[in-house]
Write a protein that holds these residues in place. Structure first.
Motif, PDB file in Angstrom:
ATOM      1  N   HIS A  76      -1.541 -11.233 -25.907  1.00  0.00           N
ATOM      2  CA  HIS A  76      -1.410 -11.009 -24.466  1.00  0.00           C
ATOM      3  C   HIS A  76      -0.571 -12.110 -23.837  1.00  0.00           C
ATOM      4  N   PRO A  77       0.115 -11.803 -22.728  1.00  0.00           N
ATOM      5  CA  PRO A  77       0.826 -12.874 -22.016  1.00  0.00           C
ATOM      6  C   PRO A  77      -0.178 -13.985 -21.655  1.00  0.00           C
ATOM      7  N   GLU A  78       0.239 -15.228 -21.825  1.00  0.00           N
ATOM      8  CA  GLU A  78      -0.660 -16.335 -21.496  1.00  0.00           C
ATOM      9  C   GLU A  78      -0.946 -16.364 -19.994  1.00  0.00           C
ATOM     10  N   SER A  79       0.028 -15.895 -19.230  1.00  0.00           N
ATOM     11  CA  SER A  79      -0.085 -15.932 -17.777  1.00  0.00           C
ATOM     12  C   SER A  79       0.254 -14.549 -17.235  1.00  0.00           C
ATOM     13  N   VAL A  80      -0.579 -14.037 -16.312  1.00  0.00           N
ATOM     14  CA  VAL A  80      -0.355 -12.690 -15.776  1.00  0.00           C
ATOM     15  C   VAL A  80      -0.298 -12.760 -14.244  1.00  0.00           C
ATOM     16  N   PRO A  81       0.900 -12.863 -13.671  1.00  0.00           N
ATOM     17  CA  PRO A  81       0.983 -12.873 -12.211  1.00  0.00           C
ATOM     18  C   PRO A  81       0.785 -11.478 -11.636  1.00  0.00           C
ATOM     19  N   VAL A  82      -0.177 -11.357 -10.716  1.00  0.00           N
ATOM     20  CA  VAL A  82      -0.367 -10.103  -9.995  1.00  0.00           C
ATOM     21  C   VAL A  82       0.108 -10.356  -8.566  1.00  0.00           C
ATOM     22  N   ASN A  83       1.251  -9.775  -8.238  1.00  0.00           N
ATOM     23  CA  ASN A  83       1.851  -9.965  -6.923  1.00  0.00           C
ATOM     24  C   ASN A  83       1.457  -8.824  -6.005  1.00  0.00           C
ATOM     25  N   MET A  84       1.116  -9.161  -4.760  1.00  0.00           N
ATOM     26  CA  MET A  84       1.014  -8.130  -3.720  1.00  0.00           C
ATOM     27  C   MET A  84       2.404  -8.064  -3.095  1.00  0.00           C
ATOM     28  N   LEU A  85       2.960  -6.872  -2.961  1.00  0.00           N
ATOM     29  CA  LEU A  85       4.319  -6.761  -2.411  1.00  0.00           C
ATOM     30  C   LEU A  85       4.438  -7.524  -1.091  1.00  0.00           C
ATOM     31  N   VAL A  86       5.446  -8.392  -0.995  1.00  0.00           N
ATOM     32  CA  VAL A  86       5.792  -9.018   0.284  1.00  0.00           C
ATOM     33  C   VAL A  86       6.889  -8.132   0.877  1.00  0.00           C
ATOM     34  N   ARG A  87       6.581  -7.516   2.002  1.00  0.00           N
ATOM     35  CA  ARG A  87       7.542  -6.570   2.608  1.00  0.00           C
ATOM     36  C   ARG A  87       8.598  -7.339   3.375  1.00  0.00           C
ATOM     37  N   VAL A  88       9.821  -7.297   2.880  1.00  0.00           N
ATOM     38  CA  VAL A  88      10.882  -8.075   3.514  1.00  0.00           C
ATOM     39  C   VAL A  88      11.854  -7.126   4.217  1.00  0.00           C
ATOM     40  N   GLU A  89      12.091  -7.426   5.497  1.00  0.00           N
ATOM     41  CA  GLU A  89      13.019  -6.642   6.317  1.00  0.00           C
ATOM     42  C   GLU A  89      14.368  -6.499   5.612  1.00  0.00           C
ATOM     43  N   GLY A  90      14.868  -5.278   5.559  1.00  0.00           N
ATOM     44  CA  GLY A  90      16.179  -5.051   4.938  1.00  0.00           C
ATOM     45  C   GLY A  90      16.064  -4.538   3.503  1.00  0.00           C
ATOM     46  N   THR A  91      14.887  -4.661   2.896  1.00  0.00           N
ATOM     47  CA  THR A  91      14.697  -4.103   1.547  1.00  0.00           C
ATOM     48  C   THR A  91      14.194  -2.657   1.671  1.00  0.00           C
ATOM     49  N   PRO A  92      14.475  -1.822   0.682  1.00  0.00           N
ATOM     50  CA  PRO A  92      14.043  -0.415   0.770  1.00  0.00           C
ATOM     51  C   PRO A  92      12.525  -0.261   0.871  1.00  0.00           C
ATOM     52  N   LEU A  93      11.778  -1.262   0.455  1.00  0.00           N
ATOM     53  CA  LEU A  93      10.320  -1.124   0.468  1.00  0.00           C
ATOM     54  C   LEU A  93       9.679  -1.761   1.709  1.00  0.00           C
ATOM     55  N   ALA A  94      10.519  -2.145   2.679  1.00  0.00           N
ATOM     56  CA  ALA A  94       9.991  -2.859   3.853  1.00  0.00           C
ATOM     57  C   ALA A  94       8.997  -2.024   4.651  1.00  0.00           C
ATOM     58  N   GLN A  95       9.195  -0.704   4.680  1.00  0.00           N
ATOM     59  CA  GLN A  95       8.400   0.113   5.619  1.00  0.00           C
ATOM     60  C   GLN A  95       7.287   0.943   4.970  1.00  0.00           C
ATOM     61  N   GLY A  96       6.904   0.696   3.765  1.00  0.00           N
ATOM     62  CA  GLY A  96       5.879   1.547   3.121  1.00  0.00           C
ATOM     63  C   GLY A  96       4.494   1.328   3.716  1.00  0.00           C
ATOM     64  N   GLY A  97       3.549   2.215   3.351  1.00  0.00           N
ATOM     65  CA  GLY A  97       2.159   2.047   3.803  1.00  0.00           C
ATOM     66  C   GLY A  97       1.477   0.925   3.039  1.00  0.00           C
ATOM     67  N   GLN A  98       0.446   0.356   3.660  1.00  0.00           N
ATOM     68  CA  GLN A  98      -0.290  -0.750   3.025  1.00  0.00           C
ATOM     69  C   GLN A  98      -1.247  -0.197   1.974  1.00  0.00           C
TER      70      GLN A  98
ATOM     71  N   ASP B 124      -4.846  -0.344  -0.038  1.00  0.00           N
ATOM     72  CA  ASP B 124      -6.211  -0.802   0.247  1.00  0.00           C
ATOM     73  C   ASP B 124      -6.432  -2.149  -0.449  1.00  0.00           C
ATOM     74  N   PRO B 125      -6.800  -3.176   0.301  1.00  0.00           N
ATOM     75  CA  PRO B 125      -6.988  -4.498  -0.313  1.00  0.00           C
ATOM     76  C   PRO B 125      -7.992  -4.487  -1.471  1.00  0.00           C
ATOM     77  N   PHE B 126      -9.009  -3.599  -1.390  1.00  0.00           N
ATOM     78  CA  PHE B 126      -9.993  -3.540  -2.483  1.00  0.00           C
ATOM     79  C   PHE B 126      -9.342  -3.023  -3.778  1.00  0.00           C
ATOM     80  N   GLU B 127      -8.329  -2.192  -3.617  1.00  0.00           N
ATOM     81  CA  GLU B 127      -7.611  -1.711  -4.799  1.00  0.00           C
ATOM     82  C   GLU B 127      -6.855  -2.876  -5.453  1.00  0.00           C
ATOM     83  N   PHE B 128      -6.369  -3.776  -4.625  1.00  0.00           N
ATOM     84  CA  PHE B 128      -5.707  -4.973  -5.168  1.00  0.00           C
ATOM     85  C   PHE B 128      -6.721  -5.816  -5.949  1.00  0.00           C
ATOM     86  N   VAL B 129      -7.910  -6.008  -5.369  1.00  0.00           N
ATOM     87  CA  VAL B 129      -8.951  -6.784  -6.056  1.00  0.00           C
ATOM     88  C   VAL B 129      -9.328  -6.099  -7.374  1.00  0.00           C
TER      89      VAL B 129
END
Ligand code: SAM
Ligand code: DTB
Ligand code: SF4
Length: 327
Positions: A229-251, A253-258
């Motif tokens: 397995h990877p020694e390190s597993v980064p789980v990123n929550m999308l940071v929505r940045v203005e100007g990127t195609p993913l800026a306007q998506g729906g949020q 559920d935070p529990f799904e992230f957990v």
């Protein structure tokens, strides 16, 4: 919804490592009642880690913006109109100064990121020097430079690189919706070369890009089928940045992230699971739940690569309030 997990699922002996998780098994974990899933993740976590220790890494963007790749989430792609100004590769001295500051602030690993499809020519020679010098400062080194060939992984290893970050980002099925300029297989090939060169692997993904639960299951299966397995597993929550195609998506559920953090912990019991990008947008309570679910690493310092991260003061207070310590 599944009913409560059977208690005989748990035992004191460390869970054996598996690389053959089926999607339906991973799905069943995601579907557990929240308390059962977190309990199970805590059990797994405590078998191998100090439950109150959090590994601390600091990020530095050594080459910002102007990237030819078209990753839909990324503010550094030339394909998107964002406020990120392209810069050339940083000077060695400035990188070493930043590494010293990170060490003084308590980081044990220094991660250097470059907005490249792959490193080339003189710039590659310069990043090798950076690895050597940052290492001399007593820090573990990590780099994320895009795709690598065999010769490059060998030379990074020789220069003393400890970790290489290269994320799968999402499921193979959803990948084409997010990135078209390289394939999933390209990512897997670089990861294999990194592993074969004897460099530790840091590999994870992003949650909240509009992917389905099935995609998160599939990403987890991909990550957990890498052996080791990877020694390190980064789980990123999308940071929505203005100007990127993913800026306007729906949020999402935070529990799904957990839940995604908890599933990573259960599937990859020995790996450091990093609560990575997105903490600036999270409440302290949500971060605490992520630590409870088995996250045991963070990026520390005011900036990720181009977007804000909680300040060091805030993180110190959070650690105090939760009884966490660096480690
Ligand atoms: N160019 C290299 C690459 O893609 O491998 C290295 C740098 S790239 C910025 C490193 C990782 O940052 C990406 O694989 C992605 O997982 C993450 N990332 C980039 N933008 C993000 C965003 N807006 N939100 C969350 N994670 C992001
Ligand atoms: C990872 O998985 N997340 C970090 C690191 N690896 C290189 C990067 C997050 C970047 C977030 C967007 C930005 O700051 O540009
Ligand atoms: Fe380039 Fe990496 Fe951003 Fe993709 S994620 S656009 S490869 S810097």
């Amino acid at each position: 919804m599944k009913t409560a997990a059977k208690t005989d699922d748990f035992c004191d002996a460390p869970q054996t490592l598996r690389y053959d998780w089926h999607k339906h098994e991973i799905e069943a974990l995601f579907e557990l009642p929240f308390n059962d899933l977190l309990y199970r993740a805590q059990q797994v976590h405590r078998q191998r880690f100090d439950p109150n220790a959090i590994q601390i890494s600091t990020l530095l963007s050594i080459k910002t913006g102007g990237c030819p790749e078209d990753c839909g989430y990324c503010p550094q792609s030339v394909h998107h109109q964002t406020s990120v100004e392209p810069e050339s590769l940083m000077d060695l001295d400035a990188v070493v100064d930043a590494a010293r500051a990170a060490r003084r602030a308590g980081a044990t690993r220094f991660c250097m990121g470059a907005a490249w499809r792959n490193p080339r020519g003189r710039n590659f020679e310069r990043v090798l020097e950076m690895v050597e010098h940052v290492r001399k400062e007593g820090l573990e080194t990590c780099m994320t430079l895009g795709m690598l060939d065999e010769d490059q992984t060998r030379r990074l290893k020789e220069s003393g690189l400890d970790y290489y970050n290269h994320n799968l980002d999402t499921s193979p099925e959803f990948y084409g919706e997010i990135i078209t300029t390289r394939t999933y297989q390209d990512r897997l090939d670089t990861l294999r070369r990194v592993r074969d060169a004897g460099i530790n692997v840091c590999c994870g993904g992003i949650v909240g890009m509009g992917e389905s639960r099935a995609d998160r299951v599939s990403l987890m299966q991909q990550l957990a089928s890498q052996e080791p397995h990877p020694e390190s597993v980064p789980v990123n929550m999308l940071v929505r940045v203005e100007g990127t195609p993913l800026a306007q998506g729906g949020q999402i559920d935070p529990f799904e992230f957990v839940r995604t953090i908890a599933v990573s912990r259960i599937l990859m019991p020995k790996s450091h699971v990093r609560l990575s990008a997105g903490r600036e947008q999270m409440s302290d309570e949500l971060q605490a739940l992520c630590f409870h679910a088995g996250a045991n690493s963070i990026f520390y310092g005011e900036k990720l690569l181009t977007t804000p991260n909680p300040g060091a003061d805030h993180d110190r207070q959070l650690f105090d309030r939760l009884g966490l310590h660096p480690g």
